[in-house]
Design a protein around this motif. Structure first.
Motif, PDB file in Angstrom:
ATOM      1  N   ARG A 141      22.010 -85.170 -57.324  1.00  0.00           N
ATOM      2  CA  ARG A 141      21.175 -85.505 -56.163  1.00  0.00           C
ATOM      3  C   ARG A 141      21.525 -84.629 -54.964  1.00  0.00           C
ATOM      4  O   ARG A 141      20.640 -84.130 -54.264  1.00  0.00           O
ATOM      5  CB  ARG A 141      21.357 -86.979 -55.794  1.00  0.00           C
ATOM      6  N   LEU A 142      22.819 -84.467 -54.727  1.00  0.00           N
ATOM      7  CA  LEU A 142      23.237 -83.654 -53.585  1.00  0.00           C
ATOM      8  C   LEU A 142      22.834 -82.195 -53.782  1.00  0.00           C
ATOM      9  O   LEU A 142      22.427 -81.525 -52.830  1.00  0.00           O
ATOM     10  CB  LEU A 142      24.748 -83.776 -53.382  1.00  0.00           C
ATOM     11  N   HIS A 144      20.248 -81.124 -55.403  1.00  0.00           N
ATOM     12  CA  HIS A 144      18.806 -81.022 -55.227  1.00  0.00           C
ATOM     13  C   HIS A 144      18.401 -81.149 -53.758  1.00  0.00           C
ATOM     14  O   HIS A 144      17.284 -80.758 -53.388  1.00  0.00           O
ATOM     15  CB  HIS A 144      18.094 -82.107 -56.042  1.00  0.00           C
ATOM     16  N   SER A 145      19.279 -81.702 -52.936  1.00  0.00           N
ATOM     17  CA  SER A 145      18.942 -81.898 -51.526  1.00  0.00           C
ATOM     18  C   SER A 145      19.446 -80.758 -50.643  1.00  0.00           C
ATOM     19  O   SER A 145      19.338 -80.828 -49.424  1.00  0.00           O
ATOM     20  CB  SER A 145      19.511 -83.230 -51.022  1.00  0.00           C
ATOM     21  N   THR A 146      20.003 -79.713 -51.263  1.00  0.00           N
ATOM     22  CA  THR A 146      20.489 -78.561 -50.501  1.00  0.00           C
ATOM     23  C   THR A 146      19.759 -77.298 -50.945  1.00  0.00           C
ATOM     24  O   THR A 146      19.075 -77.280 -51.967  1.00  0.00           O
ATOM     25  CB  THR A 146      22.005 -78.365 -50.689  1.00  0.00           C
ATOM     26  N   ARG A 181      20.282 -87.834 -44.062  1.00  0.00           N
ATOM     27  CA  ARG A 181      19.538 -87.442 -45.259  1.00  0.00           C
ATOM     28  C   ARG A 181      20.434 -87.500 -46.498  1.00  0.00           C
ATOM     29  O   ARG A 181      20.016 -88.000 -47.552  1.00  0.00           O
ATOM     30  CB  ARG A 181      18.978 -86.033 -45.087  1.00  0.00           C
ATOM     31  N   PHE A 182      21.664 -87.012 -46.372  1.00  0.00           N
ATOM     32  CA  PHE A 182      22.587 -87.086 -47.508  1.00  0.00           C
ATOM     33  C   PHE A 182      22.903 -88.541 -47.853  1.00  0.00           C
ATOM     34  O   PHE A 182      22.993 -88.913 -49.029  1.00  0.00           O
ATOM     35  CB  PHE A 182      23.888 -86.343 -47.185  1.00  0.00           C
ATOM     36  N   ASN A 184      20.994 -91.161 -47.329  1.00  0.00           N
ATOM     37  CA  ASN A 184      19.814 -91.743 -47.969  1.00  0.00           C
ATOM     38  C   ASN A 184      19.676 -91.279 -49.418  1.00  0.00           C
ATOM     39  O   ASN A 184      19.235 -92.034 -50.294  1.00  0.00           O
ATOM     40  CB  ASN A 184      18.544 -91.367 -47.194  1.00  0.00           C
ATOM     41  N   THR A 185      20.067 -90.031 -49.667  1.00  0.00           N
ATOM     42  CA  THR A 185      19.999 -89.491 -51.025  1.00  0.00           C
ATOM     43  C   THR A 185      20.846 -90.315 -51.988  1.00  0.00           C
ATOM     44  O   THR A 185      20.460 -90.550 -53.142  1.00  0.00           O
ATOM     45  CB  THR A 185      20.486 -88.021 -51.042  1.00  0.00           C
ATOM     46  N   GLU A 188      19.764 -94.440 -52.869  1.00  0.00           N
ATOM     47  CA  GLU A 188      18.884 -94.834 -53.972  1.00  0.00           C
ATOM     48  C   GLU A 188      19.746 -95.445 -55.079  1.00  0.00           C
ATOM     49  O   GLU A 188      20.874 -95.018 -55.312  1.00  0.00           O
ATOM     50  CB  GLU A 188      18.129 -93.620 -54.505  1.00  0.00           C
TER      51      GLU A 188
END
Length: 224
Positions: A141-142, A144-146, A181-182, A184-185, A188
């Motif tokens: 997840r991390l 994909h968020s960077t 944002r991190f 919230n990632t 989930e």
């Protein structure tokens, strides 16, 4: 941590470098002791020419093989075997390369340390394999968020560190938005054997102006 419904994450695995007989032989101190014996055998089998060739070539081959095994071993240690992410040293190198010698580049960096809270409770309640799967999915997840030029690494325990580079502007307001944002990632739900699990996490922030030192390590340490 609360719970409810369904889905199961895959267990990511990272290939490890397995030592074999050849590696054990090459890395053993006895490998050097075998050189005279091999040279003698070469002399008996091929005469003086064989002795010269083996005496010159064999030590070079042993040194080369040791260096090769050492590089592969070092490279493997730089990868976390659970998540497949790099470790702390890889982030230090990434930030150092991004900083370079340009003072402007040094200001366009930020570090975020993300850690799960009460992770021992999760491991105790659901088992080590479940806890491992949570770490694997959290890493995905991390990542994909960077962006591709940023870096996500595994620290010790249930903690990660994200190094952001090439930022257009870096201030506290922007950093707080990114930290949220991190968070919230990872807010989930994670799915463990048909149950939704919501582990809580915290995020630490460090920007160059408030880092303990003007180094990559200082930026990382400031976020922890």
């Amino acid at each position: 941590m609360t719970q409810v419904a369904q889905h199961k994450s895959a267990n990511g695995k990272v290939p490890t470098f397995r030592s074999g007989r050849m590696r054990e032989l090459v890395e053993s101190p006895w490998s050097i002791a075998l050189v005279p014996t091999i040279c003698l055998a070469a002399y008996i089998a091929f005469g003086r020419t064989g002795l010269i060739v083996v005496a010159v070539v064999l030590p070079v081959l042993l040194l080369f093989a040791r260096q090769l095994f050492w590089q592969r071993k070092t490279g493997q240690q730089a990868i976390d075997p659970v998540t497949g992410l790099g470790r702390r040293d890889s982030l230090v190198q990434k930030l150092a390369a991004a900083r370079g010698s340009d003072a402007e580049n040094r200001r366009n960096l930020a570090c975020f340390a993300v850690g799960f809270e009460e992770f021992d409770t999760l491991s105790t309640r659901y088992g080590d394999n479940a806890a491992r799967n949570v770490l694997v999915e959290a890493a995905e997840r991390l990542n994909h968020s960077t962006r591709q030029w940023d870096a996500v690494v595994r620290l010790d325990g249930p903690r990660f560190c994200i190094g952001l580079t090439q930022l257009r502007r870096v201030d506290l307001e922007m950093a707080i938005e990114i930290a949220a944002r991190f968070q919230n990632t990872l807010s989930e739900p994670f799915h463990i054997d048909g149950t939704k699990v919501f582990p809580t996490c915290s995020v630490g922030i460090c920007l160059p102006p408030v880092a303990p030192s003007l180094t990559s390590e200082g930026l990382i340490a400031g976020s922890e």
